[in-house]
Each structure stands twice: as structure tokens, then as C-alpha cells.
Design an enzyme around this catalytic site. Sequence first.
Site, PDB file in Angstrom:
ATOM      1  N   ASN A   1       6.133 -87.574 -35.984  1.00  0.00           N
ATOM      2  CA  ASN A   1       6.848 -86.301 -35.828  1.00  0.00           C
ATOM      3  C   ASN A   1       6.179 -85.462 -34.753  1.00  0.00           C
ATOM      4  O   ASN A   1       4.968 -85.555 -34.510  1.00  0.00           O
ATOM      5  CB  ASN A   1       6.995 -85.540 -37.161  1.00  0.00           C
TER       6      ASN A   1
ATOM      7  N   CYS B   1      17.802 -87.654 -40.582  1.00  0.00           N
ATOM      8  CA  CYS B   1      17.320 -89.013 -40.261  1.00  0.00           C
ATOM      9  C   CYS B   1      18.142 -90.069 -40.992  1.00  0.00           C
ATOM     10  O   CYS B   1      18.421 -91.129 -40.438  1.00  0.00           O
ATOM     11  CB  CYS B   1      15.839 -89.148 -40.592  1.00  0.00           C
TER      12      CYS B   1
ATOM     13  N   CYS C   1      11.642 -85.591 -36.192  1.00  0.00           N
ATOM     14  CA  CYS C   1      10.984 -86.387 -37.237  1.00  0.00           C
ATOM     15  C   CYS C   1      10.494 -87.723 -36.678  1.00  0.00           C
ATOM     16  O   CYS C   1      10.985 -88.213 -35.649  1.00  0.00           O
ATOM     17  CB  CYS C   1      11.969 -86.682 -38.367  1.00  0.00           C
TER      18      CYS C   1
ATOM     19  N   CYS D   1      14.533 -87.417 -44.172  1.00  0.00           N
ATOM     20  CA  CYS D   1      15.348 -86.214 -44.391  1.00  0.00           C
ATOM     21  C   CYS D   1      16.814 -86.566 -44.164  1.00  0.00           C
ATOM     22  O   CYS D   1      17.155 -87.663 -43.704  1.00  0.00           O
ATOM     23  CB  CYS D   1      14.905 -85.093 -43.452  1.00  0.00           C
TER      24      CYS D   1
ATOM     25  N   GLU E   1       6.373 -81.468 -33.451  1.00  0.00           N
ATOM     26  CA  GLU E   1       6.917 -80.123 -33.698  1.00  0.00           C
ATOM     27  C   GLU E   1       6.851 -79.273 -32.434  1.00  0.00           C
ATOM     28  O   GLU E   1       6.270 -79.680 -31.420  1.00  0.00           O
ATOM     29  CB  GLU E   1       6.146 -79.491 -34.866  1.00  0.00           C
TER      30      GLU E   1
ATOM     31  N   GLU F   1      10.972 -90.697 -37.979  1.00  0.00           N
ATOM     32  CA  GLU F   1      11.980 -91.764 -38.063  1.00  0.00           C
ATOM     33  C   GLU F   1      12.877 -91.767 -36.833  1.00  0.00           C
ATOM     34  O   GLU F   1      13.214 -92.822 -36.292  1.00  0.00           O
ATOM     35  CB  GLU F   1      12.864 -91.580 -39.306  1.00  0.00           C
TER      36      GLU F   1
HETATM   37  N1  THU Z   1       9.359 -85.030 -41.213  1.00  0.00           N
HETATM   38  C1  THU Z   1       9.422 -86.311 -40.729  1.00  0.00           C
HETATM   39  O1  THU Z   1       8.919 -86.599 -39.630  1.00  0.00           O
HETATM   40  N2  THU Z   1      10.037 -87.243 -41.483  1.00  0.00           N
HETATM   41  C2  THU Z   1      10.521 -87.047 -42.732  1.00  0.00           C
HETATM   42  O2  THU Z   1      11.015 -87.965 -43.345  1.00  0.00           O
HETATM   43  C3  THU Z   1      10.431 -85.718 -43.338  1.00  0.00           C
HETATM   44  C4  THU Z   1       9.957 -84.630 -42.467  1.00  0.00           C
HETATM   45  C5  THU Z   1       8.634 -84.024 -40.429  1.00  0.00           C
HETATM   46  C6  THU Z   1       9.459 -82.928 -39.831  1.00  0.00           C
HETATM   47  C7  THU Z   1       8.433 -81.826 -39.697  1.00  0.00           C
HETATM   48  O3  THU Z   1       7.694 -82.036 -38.509  1.00  0.00           O
HETATM   49  C8  THU Z   1       7.502 -82.039 -40.878  1.00  0.00           C
HETATM   50  O4  THU Z   1       7.699 -83.381 -41.286  1.00  0.00           O
HETATM   51  C9  THU Z   1       7.754 -81.103 -42.040  1.00  0.00           C
HETATM   52  O5  THU Z   1       9.080 -81.093 -42.410  1.00  0.00           O
END
Ligand code: THU
Length: 134
Positions: free
Chosen positions: A45, A96, A56, A93, A47, A58
Amino acid sequence: MEATEIKELIGAAMAVRKNAYAPYSGFYVGAALMAEDGTVFTGANCENASYPAGHCAERAALAAAVSAGKRRFRAVAIVGGKEDIPQEYCVPCGICRQMLSELCSGDLIIIAAKSRSEYKKYTLDEILPLQFTL
Ligand code: THU
């Protein structure tokens, strides 16, 4: 899918998780997506100060695979959490799940792992029933 393959896929997700950029949530995620031919693509991920711009793990793995010309997939392993050793099973999520459903069949194996030996296994159909398509 054999247990050794699952452990390898989890290992790849754990390795790429070290590169996650998550200064805002402190939640670090790595994903490893196996194409039908066995090639593994990873993503972490990433941000951003403009929060919705982040993405994310995935989707990063999916974008890497699609960029390499892959269109068919067998499994994805996800390792995520706030601690160095995740205390939870991180599942994809909603966005994804939808992105995966576009390019993966309902029998895609989703592995949510805390470690190489502690994981839960689902199919995409189980975690995203009634998939939306055009
Ligand atoms: N996130 C992912 O990368 N994958 C997931 O399956 C759930 C959430 C990330 C998004 C964000 O950067 C952090 O986790 C918190 O939500």
C-alpha cells in the site's frame, strides 16, 4: 493449491510489505498475486497526504501483473496490520474485491495471513458474492 505454494506466496507478501508506505494509517500491507502461469507479482500500500489518492497493496499487485500482460490468476496472499507481526487477518477492501473480480474468476484463492503458517483461505466468490459487471 499446495501448502508449499501457499507458504511461498505468503512469504512474497511479507517481503513486499516491508516497502509499504503508510505514514497516515500506520497499517502496512503486502500482497502477492500469482498468475495462472505461476508468476508472482507483488504490491504494497502507498498512502498520500491527499488521502483518497493512496492505494491498497492488492491493487498495486494487480496493476503490476496487468502491466506485465497477465490476465488470468490463481491466488492472492495478503499480509497486513499495524504491528511487525500482524495481529489480524487482513482481507481485501471492497474496492479491491471489485477490481479483482474484473480480471479474476470466482474461484480465485484469497489467502489472508498473519504468518507463513497462520492463514485463512477464501475464494473470491465467498468474499464478493453477486459481482457487478457491465
Ligand atoms: N489496505 C490495503 O492495502 N489492503 C487492504 O486489504 C486493506 C487496506 C491499506 C489502505 C490504507 O493504506 C491502509 O491499508 C489502511 O486502510
